[in-house]
Design a protein around this motif. Structure first.
Motif, PDB file in Angstrom:
ATOM      1  N   ASP A 403       3.176   2.718  10.696  1.00 58.18           N
ATOM      2  CA  ASP A 403       4.335   3.193   9.942  1.00 58.18           C
ATOM      3  C   ASP A 403       5.644   2.765  10.593  1.00 58.18           C
ATOM      4  OD1 ASP A 403       2.615   4.373   8.178  1.00 58.18           O
ATOM      5  OD2 ASP A 403       2.775   6.384   9.049  1.00 58.18           O
ATOM      6  N   SER A 406       5.581  -1.588  10.602  1.00 57.92           N
ATOM      7  CA  SER A 406       5.429  -2.337   9.341  1.00 57.92           C
ATOM      8  C   SER A 406       6.733  -2.893   8.785  1.00 57.92           C
ATOM      9  CB  SER A 406       4.758  -1.456   8.289  1.00 57.92           C
ATOM     10  OG  SER A 406       3.407  -1.248   8.626  1.00 57.92           O
ATOM     11  N   PRO A 407       7.860  -2.152   8.824  1.00 58.96           N
ATOM     12  CA  PRO A 407       9.103  -2.716   8.274  1.00 58.96           C
ATOM     13  C   PRO A 407       9.560  -4.000   8.963  1.00 58.96           C
ATOM     14  CG  PRO A 407       9.306  -0.336   8.544  1.00 58.96           C
ATOM     15  CD  PRO A 407       8.024  -0.735   9.202  1.00 58.96           C
ATOM     16  N   SER A 443       0.241  -5.346   9.054  1.00 56.81           N
ATOM     17  CA  SER A 443       0.615  -5.631   7.665  1.00 56.81           C
ATOM     18  C   SER A 443       0.106  -7.009   7.287  1.00 56.81           C
ATOM     19  CB  SER A 443       2.152  -5.571   7.530  1.00 56.81           C
ATOM     20  OG  SER A 443       2.552  -5.811   6.211  1.00 56.81           O
ATOM     21  N   CYS A 446       1.823  -9.579   4.841  1.00 56.48           N
ATOM     22  CA  CYS A 446       2.986 -10.379   5.230  1.00 56.48           C
ATOM     23  C   CYS A 446       2.593 -11.788   5.669  1.00 56.48           C
ATOM     24  CB  CYS A 446       3.734  -9.684   6.370  1.00 56.48           C
ATOM     25  SG  CYS A 446       4.544  -8.153   5.889  1.00 56.48           S
TER      26      CYS A 446
END
Length: 838
Positions: A403, A406-407, A443, A446
């Motif tokens: 969490d 991931s960004p 992720s 991506c």
């Protein structure tokens, strides 16, 4: 010179001359004639068809004990032939060893220089055909020791080495790390002081008024931590640790520097026991870092070395020290003027992240903000800091939590692509591979749009010959001679457009390119099965096509690659494939056999990298460590294979591999080998629980495995006991009623262990083993007695309850109506470890 260019088959008179060399009754004639044997050294491979004949001749010459020169020439020729001998000459070679030892003893009396050169035959035998000397190893060791003792060399050796270790350097020749204002740019020292160590003289040095002698004593302890790790860890850790801790507060910085190095060695080689001293060591290290003058970069480097090695094994125990650690690291990143200090701080943050994981979340924003400035650097002087920042970013991706990270995933992928497009540097590319691999765990989507570009770069790295240099040593005659055309040997080679591979004596590869290939293997394996590419391919012809390309490449690399570290990377990638694809990876005919056989070859030390040693250090202890690591990587594949196919399918290969694994469980083996052995057995048994036919195979193996695991439970090392207890529980679960008759013995063993065991991991696994026994055959377990034993143990060591439901399956499925509520509540509340997932 003639023999270099003419094979003995085309020159029968030469062989006849050699055969006549032992026939004369005149010792001087025999000496001259035997000297002809030296021609074999000129071209030993050409004589291979005649080796048996020559070895029989050597048997006669080696008994000519009154003719030392003949012995000398004979042994030199044998040394030259050894690398080319095959299995057909093995018995003859083996039979020569006793005569060889006797001959060397006589040669030693006659000419010590010749004897010293002749003794290289043992080196060659051990490197090329160790099996020849194994039956005679005790005799060879005795001979070497007798040679040292007979000539009263032991004390001179010690007295020569130890002053070198503890001597103050002449003015202007100080060790770089002892200088007041070292720049930190020096290369690693190969000073013999760092290699010499003898315990009998250490104590006097430690008590000396001379700081260099105190340093010498500390350095002894430091290097012994690597070579004698098992003994120090189990017999004398507390005392040597106290000595090293005292050195950190020594009045002389030379001694303090040695103490930091020693503490780093201890933290690296004496795990897990050294972590028990966390409360004593962490304040010392933190205090030392806070008071260091950053001009002394060598000292700072040692402090970080010790800190990193120690932190990575702390796990959640790092929590109390986290605020101070992160304040120190962030301050260094923001305020230090030295790039080296910043690099060390970035590396330390990676080590902290490995231990702290999600506990690091509050510090994540300032860490990322600091790293961003390093990640996009373009100057050469910033390159080491940039690559270290990439490595630490990869660690954060794996540890900080999906969490949180991931960004940043997409930005990380683009960063890697931009860097490899603009900078040609193998270390930097290696770090981008690790970053892609880490992002694929967080992720994977991506990566999907960029898979072609990413995998193309990695495959090019694997195929690249960049950094490879040829060592051409072939010349037609001697270096200063000319051939018949008047051209020297070098000119001949230069004229050739494409040199013949036989003209090349060898190849060397720069370490950076080896590391890049290894990391490319690791990353390809992980990325391919974490991304959408896996979902697209899984259980489809596309997956099989991919596996038919990748797995044969892996197997070929294991067989032919000369660098152990690359082979370890290949095994890690292959194990990742097996874990992800299970039976799909083994559908191709013969693949299960091929993988099993390469694992067997590694366990037997029969692969090229184990035979050649590659470009790795020549130090025997380090070579042994590399071999042990490689065998562990290979051994990890055995339970993966066991879990991927029906048990009866794997059984023939398992029967082939098990003796090799079990042989490492002997009491004479190292702790690492014993732990690896019983741990692998336990993992294999656990794999058999969930495959078709597993119970029958486990039952058939039980008589062979039970004694090994029982002996392991009684081992002096907690890690071996831990793995053995896990193995017994897995055996009970896998074999079921087949081993019910062994329950009384196992329960008695566990009861005795619980009365004296203090290691929490062992007790955790013991409780899990009891659960597995109950789950497999509840009627064979006296539950009331088990409850009393376990509860008394819990009270004795005062462990807290844990909310994790270790054995909830047992409670839910087997004990709803048995009335053993207390036992179930206790067992399901016990802290769990990685071996206890059911």
């Amino acid at each position: 010179v003639m023999v270099k260019h003419e094979t003995p088959d085309r020159w029968p008179a030469l062989l006849e001359l050699l055969n006549q060399s032992t026939k004369s009754n005149n010792p001087q004639d025999r000496q001259v004639q035997v000297s002809y044997l030296k021609v074999v050294e000129s071209n030993p491979e050409a004589f291979k068809p005649h080796y048996r004949q020559l070895l029989q001749l050597f048997g006669t010459v080696l008994q000519d004990l009154n003719n030392p020169p003949a012995l000398y020439y004979c042994i030199l020729t044998l040394t030259a032939m050894t690398p080319y001998t095959g299995s057909e000459e093995m018995n003859l070679m083996r039979s020569l060893i006793p005569n060889l030892i006797v001959a060397l003893k006589h040669l030693l009396k006659a000419d010590q220089d010749q004897a010293s050169e002749a003794m290289e035959v043992f080196d060659e035998l051990m490197e090329s055909e160790v099996s020849i000397i194994v039956p005679h190893i005790a005799e060879i060791v005795r001979f070497c020791l007798e040679t040292v003792l007979k000539h009263k060399l032991l004390n001179p050796i010690l007295q020569t080495i130890f002053p070198v270790l503890s001597a103050a350097p002449p003015p202007g020749e100080e060790d770089p790390e002892d200088e007041e204002n070292d720049s930190g740019d020096q290369s690693d020292s190969e000073n013999p002081k760092h290699c010499a160590a003898q315990m009998p003289l250490t104590q006097a040095c430690l008590a000396s008024e001379n700081p260099y002698e105190r340093k010498g004593g500390i350095m002894c302890l430091a290097v012994l931590a690597e070579g004698c790790a098992d003994h120090i860890r189990t017999k004398m850790l507390s005392s040597v640790l106290q000595t090293v801790c005292r050195s950190l507060s020594d009045s002389n910085q030379v001694v303090r520097s040695a103490g930091l190095f020693a503490l780093g060695q201890f933290s690296e080689y004496l795990q897990p026991d050294v972590s028990k001293y966390c409360d004593e060591l962490m304040p010392l290290l933190l205090g030392y870092l806070s008071s260091l003058n950053e001009a002394k970069v060598g000292h700072v480097t040692k402090a970080f070395y010790a800190l990193e090695n120690f932190m990575e094994n702390l796990g959640s125990d790092i929590a109390p020290y986290l605020p101070t650690l992160m304040d120190t690291m962030l301050s260094a990143l923001n305020n230090a003027s030295s790039l080296k200090i910043k690099e060390l701080a970035v590396s330390a943050i990676g080590a902290i992240a490995n231990a702290a994981k999600e506990l690091l979340v509050p510090y994540f924003p300032p860490v990322i903000e600091s790293l961003k400035g390093f990640l996009t650097a373009t100057t050469e002087e910033m390159r080491p800091l940039q690559t270290q920042a990439l490595d630490t970013l990869s660690v954060l991706a794996r540890t900080i939590g999906n969490d949180v990270f991931s960004p940043l995933a997409a930005e990380c992928v683009q960063l890697g692509l931009n860097l490899t497009d603009t900078i040609d540097d193998p270390d930097l590319r290696r770090c981008t591979y690790s970053l892609y691999s880490a992002v694929s765990t967080v992720s994977p989507d991506c990566l999907t749009p960029h898979l072609t570009a990413i995998t193309t770069v990695m495959l090019l790295a694997l195929k690249s010959t960049e950094g490879v240099t040829e060592d051409k040593t072939f010349v037609l005659l001697d270096d200063d001679d000319e051939d018949e055309d008047g051209k020297d040997g070098d000119a001949v080679l230069e004229d050739e457009a494409e040199p013949d591979i036989h003209d090349v004596a060898g190849f060397s590869v720069e370490n950076a390119y080896i590391d890049e290939k290894e990391d490319a293997c690791d990353a390809l394996g992980e990325i391919a099965f974490n991304t959408g590419y896996r979902q697209l391919c899984l259980c489809s012809p596309a997956l099989q096509k991919l596996l038919d390309i990748v797995l044969p490449c892996f197997l070929e690399a294991v067989r032919t690659e000369r660098e152990r570290q690359v082979v370890m990377g290949v095994f890690e990638a292959m194990n990742s494939v097996l874990k992800s694809c299970q039976g799909e990876a083994l559908k191709s005919p013969g693949r299960l056999q091929e993988i099993s056989h390469v694992i067997r070859d590694v366990l037997k030390k029969k692969t090229l990298c184990q035979d050649s040693g590659g470009d790795e250090p020549d130090d025997d202890d380090q070579q042994a460590e590399y071999d042990a690591m490689l065998q562990e990587f290979a051994g990890e594949g055995i339970p993966l294979l066991a879990s991927a196919v029906p048990a009866d399918t794997f059984a023939p290969f398992l029967n082939d591999l098990l003796p090799l694994i079990m042989s490492k469980a002997k009491s004479s083996c190292t702790v690492a080998d014993r732990s690896f052995s019983v741990g692998t057995i336990g993992e294999v048994l656990q794999a058999l629980v969930s495959v078709s036919g597993g119970r029958g195979v486990a039952g058939r193996l039980s008589n062979r495995l039970l004694p090994v695991l029982v002996a392991g439970v009684k081992d002096s090392d907690a890690e071996v006991r831990n793995n053995s207890v896990f193995g017994l529980g897995s055996l009970a679960q896998a074999a079921g009623p087949i081993v019910a008759s062994d329950y009384p013995m196992m329960l008695s063993l566990f009861s005795n262990l619980l009365t004296k065991e203090s290691d929490r991991r062992v007790i955790d696994n013991l409780c899990a083993a009891l659960c597995r026994m109950i789950m497999s055959n509840v009627d064979a377990v006296p539950l009331e007695q088990v409850e009393l034993i376990v509860m008394s143990s819990k009270e004795r060591i005062n462990l807290p309850f844990c909310p994790g439901m270790l054995c909830s399956q047992v409670a839910d499925e087997h004990f709803k109506c048995t009335g053993t509520v207390n036992l179930v509540a206790y067992l399901t509340a016990w802290p769990c470890c990685r071996h206890m997932t059911m």
